[in-house]
Scaffold this motif. Structure first.
Motif, PDB file in Angstrom:
ATOM      1  N   ASP A   1       9.643  10.058  -6.801  1.00  0.00           N
ATOM      2  CA  ASP A   1       9.200  10.520  -8.118  1.00  0.00           C
ATOM      3  C   ASP A   1       9.492   9.419  -9.120  1.00  0.00           C
ATOM      4  O   ASP A   1      10.640   9.218  -9.538  1.00  0.00           O
ATOM      5  N   ILE A   2       8.436   8.690  -9.499  1.00  0.00           N
ATOM      6  CA  ILE A   2       8.606   7.520 -10.358  1.00  0.00           C
ATOM      7  C   ILE A   2       7.744   7.648 -11.600  1.00  0.00           C
ATOM      8  O   ILE A   2       6.507   7.720 -11.517  1.00  0.00           O
ATOM      9  N   CYS A   3       8.394   7.703 -12.764  1.00  0.00           N
ATOM     10  CA  CYS A   3       7.704   7.713 -14.047  1.00  0.00           C
ATOM     11  C   CYS A   3       6.602   8.777 -14.110  1.00  0.00           C
ATOM     12  O   CYS A   3       5.470   8.503 -14.540  1.00  0.00           O
ATOM     13  N   GLY A   4       6.933   9.974 -13.668  1.00  0.00           N
ATOM     14  CA  GLY A   4       5.978  11.071 -13.707  1.00  0.00           C
ATOM     15  C   GLY A   4       4.948  11.055 -12.591  1.00  0.00           C
ATOM     16  O   GLY A   4       4.076  11.937 -12.529  1.00  0.00           O
ATOM     17  N   ARG A   5       5.025  10.074 -11.713  1.00  0.00           N
ATOM     18  CA  ARG A   5       4.066   9.992 -10.594  1.00  0.00           C
ATOM     19  C   ARG A   5       4.793  10.275  -9.291  1.00  0.00           C
ATOM     20  O   ARG A   5       5.893   9.771  -9.068  1.00  0.00           O
ATOM     21  N   ARG A   6       4.175  11.075  -8.450  1.00  0.00           N
ATOM     22  CA  ARG A   6       4.779  11.437  -7.170  1.00  0.00           C
ATOM     23  C   ARG A   6       4.122  10.632  -6.054  1.00  0.00           C
ATOM     24  O   ARG A   6       2.904  10.656  -5.899  1.00  0.00           O
ATOM     25  N   LEU A   7       4.942   9.946  -5.281  1.00  0.00           N
ATOM     26  CA  LEU A   7       4.428   9.085  -4.211  1.00  0.00           C
ATOM     27  C   LEU A   7       4.915   9.596  -2.853  1.00  0.00           C
ATOM     28  O   LEU A   7       6.045   9.326  -2.447  1.00  0.00           O
ATOM     29  N   PRO A   8       4.081  10.363  -2.142  1.00  0.00           N
ATOM     30  CA  PRO A   8       4.464  10.850  -0.807  1.00  0.00           C
ATOM     31  C   PRO A   8       4.603   9.674   0.160  1.00  0.00           C
ATOM     32  O   PRO A   8       3.870   8.682   0.073  1.00  0.00           O
ATOM     33  N   ILE A   9       5.548   9.793   1.086  1.00  0.00           N
ATOM     34  CA  ILE A   9       5.821   8.729   2.046  1.00  0.00           C
ATOM     35  C   ILE A   9       5.656   9.266   3.464  1.00  0.00           C
ATOM     36  O   ILE A   9       6.111  10.359   3.785  1.00  0.00           O
ATOM     37  N   SER A  10       5.007   8.472   4.326  1.00  0.00           N
ATOM     38  CA  SER A  10       4.789   8.873   5.717  1.00  0.00           C
ATOM     39  C   SER A  10       5.169   7.737   6.656  1.00  0.00           C
ATOM     40  O   SER A  10       5.463   6.622   6.224  1.00  0.00           O
ATOM     41  N   THR A  11       5.143   8.019   7.950  1.00  0.00           N
ATOM     42  CA  THR A  11       5.445   6.980   8.941  1.00  0.00           C
ATOM     43  C   THR A  11       4.390   5.875   8.921  1.00  0.00           C
ATOM     44  O   THR A  11       4.677   4.743   9.301  1.00  0.00           O
ATOM     45  N   LYS A  12       3.167   6.213   8.481  1.00  0.00           N
ATOM     46  CA  LYS A  12       2.119   5.189   8.360  1.00  0.00           C
ATOM     47  C   LYS A  12       2.509   4.142   7.326  1.00  0.00           C
ATOM     48  O   LYS A  12       2.207   2.957   7.480  1.00  0.00           O
ATOM     49  N   ASP A  13       3.173   4.578   6.276  1.00  0.00           N
ATOM     50  CA  ASP A  13       3.649   3.639   5.258  1.00  0.00           C
ATOM     51  C   ASP A  13       4.722   2.708   5.829  1.00  0.00           C
ATOM     52  O   ASP A  13       4.755   1.523   5.520  1.00  0.00           O
ATOM     53  N   VAL A  14       5.591   3.289   6.678  1.00  0.00           N
ATOM     54  CA  VAL A  14       6.630   2.477   7.315  1.00  0.00           C
ATOM     55  C   VAL A  14       5.987   1.418   8.203  1.00  0.00           C
ATOM     56  O   VAL A  14       6.403   0.252   8.205  1.00  0.00           O
ATOM     57  N   GLU A  15       4.965   1.809   8.951  1.00  0.00           N
ATOM     58  CA  GLU A  15       4.265   0.862   9.824  1.00  0.00           C
ATOM     59  C   GLU A  15       3.595  -0.232   9.009  1.00  0.00           C
ATOM     60  O   GLU A  15       3.657  -1.421   9.354  1.00  0.00           O
TER      61      GLU A  15
END
Length: 306
Positions: free
Chosen positions: A161-175
Motif C-alpha cells: 500500500d503505497i501513497c494510496g495505491r495498492r500493488l498486489p504481489i504474486s510469484t510471477k512478480d518474483v520470477e
C-alpha cells in the motif's frame, strides 16, 4: 587508549550471564599457515634469528613454487580452522547496533561471490535455473527505505500500500524481478534429523546447529569443481543472503533438506518459496514486534518502482 575489542566482547558475554570465555580467534588463510610453519622451522634449525624482508621474500617465493599436491595439507588445516571458527563465533553474543531494521539480505555479497566462479560453474548454475544470480548487480540496501516498505506491506493480502495505491504481489512478480521459476513443484523443507545430518556430511557442512553464511561463502571461494557439492553450497548461500535470509548470520539447518531434491532443482517453484518466506517474515516482524525481518527485501525495493 582505545579499548581492546576482544575484552569488550567478553564483557558483553558476562553481562548476559554467559560463561566467561574469550571469543575464538579468527582463522587464517593458506599462506599464513605455511608462512608460520616455515618460520618456525627456520628458527628451530638456526637458519634465522629474526624476521627480515629477505626471509619474508624467501618464504613467499617457496610458496609460489609449491605444487598443488603439497598445498593440500595447508588447505585441509585452513578448512578445519575456518569451520571451527565459524561454528563457535556465531554462538557468541554481539553488541547490538542501532539500525532502523535488521536484515541479512545482501545482494552485493552474492555479486562478489559469483564474480569468482569459473565458466563451468556458471554454466551449471544456468542449467539449474539460477542464471539470474550471475547477473545480479552490487546493490546496497537502504534500510530506512526497507523498513518503510515492510511497514506498508500487507502480509494478509500480499500487497504493498503505497501513497494510496495498492500493488498486489504474486510469484510471477518474483520470477520477473529475481529470475527464479514461478511454476512447478513446491520446494520441500522437510526431512528427519538423521537425513539432515547425512546431507551435512555429504556436502562437507560439518557444524552443529544452524549453518553460518561465512562457512558457505568460504567453501565457495575455494571450490573449483561444479558438481552437486558446489550446487548445494551455492543454493544454500543464495538462500541465506538473498532469497530467504533471516536477520541472523546463518541459515536454518532445516534448509539443507532442500538438497534431497538437488537433481530436481530446475523444476522447482523457487518464486513461491521466496514469497512465502517474505510473507511469514513480515508477519512475525509485525505481530511479534521484532527489530529484524526475514525475507528478500531487495524484491520489495525493486517491485515498488515498477
Amino acid at each position: 587508549m582505545q579499548r581492546d575489542r576482544s575484552m569488550e566482547r567478553v564483557e558483553n558475554i558476562e553481562k548476559q550471564g554467559a560463561v566467561q570465555v574469550p571469543p575464538p580467534k579468527r582463522s587464517v588463510g593458506l599462506f599464513l599457515i605455511y608462512y608460520k610453519k616455515q618460520l618456525e622451522l627456520m628458527k628451530s634449525k638456526g637458519i634465522v634469528d629474526k624476521i627480515s624482508t629477505t626471509v619474508k621474500k624467501e618464504i613467499r617465493e617457496k610458496w609460489m613454487n609449491l605444487d598443488e599436491d603439497s598445498k593440500l595439507e595447508y588447505k585441509k588445516e585452513a578448512r578445519e580452522n575456518f569451520e571451527k571458527y565459524a561454528n563457535l563465533s556465531h554462538n557468541i553474543p554481539r553488541k547490538a547496533r542501532k539500525v532502523s531494521l535488521y536484515t541479512r539480505c545482501a545482494p552485493n555479497r552474492v555479486h562478489l561471490t559469483v564474480s569468482n566462479l569459473n565458466e563451468r560453474q556458471r554454466f551449471v548454475l544456468r542449467e539449474m535455473g539460477f542464471g539470474s544470480m550471475l547477473d545480479l548487480r552490487s546493490i546496497q540496501l537502504n534500510r530506512d527505505f526497507c523498513k518503510w516498505l515492510v511497514d506498508h506491506f500487507d502480509h494478509n493480502s500480499c500487497a504493498l500500500d503505497i501513497c494510496g495505491r495498492r500493488l498486489p504481489i504474486s510469484t510471477k512478480d518474483v520470477e520477473f524481478i529475481l529470475g527464479v521459476k514461478s511454476s512447478g513443484v513446491d520446494v520441500s523443507i522437510v526431512a528427519s534429523a538423521e537425513e539432515i545430518n547425512h546431507i551435512c556430511q555429504q556436502h562437507g557442512v560439518n557444524v552443529v546447529g544452524d549453518i553460518p553464511i561465512n562457512l558457505l561463502e568460504g567453501k565457495l571461494k575455494e571450490m573449483k569443481t561444479s558438481g552437486k557439492e558446489f550446487v548445494g553450497c551455492f543454493v544454500l548461500f543464495v538462500l541465506g543472503t538473498l532469497l530467504c535470509p533471516t536477520p541472523k548470520p546463518y541459515i536454518k539447518r532445516s534448509f539443507i533438506s532442500i538438497l534431497l531434491n538437488i537433481d530436481e532443482f530446475k523444476s522447482l517453484n523457487w518464486a513461491k518459496l521466496v514469497l512465502d518466506f517474505l510473507i511469514r517474515g513480515v508477519r512475525k516482524y509485525k505481530e511479534k514486534n521484532r527489530v529484524g525481518v526475514s525475507g528478500c527485501l531487495l524484491f520489495l525495493m525493486v517491485i515498488c518502482r515498477k
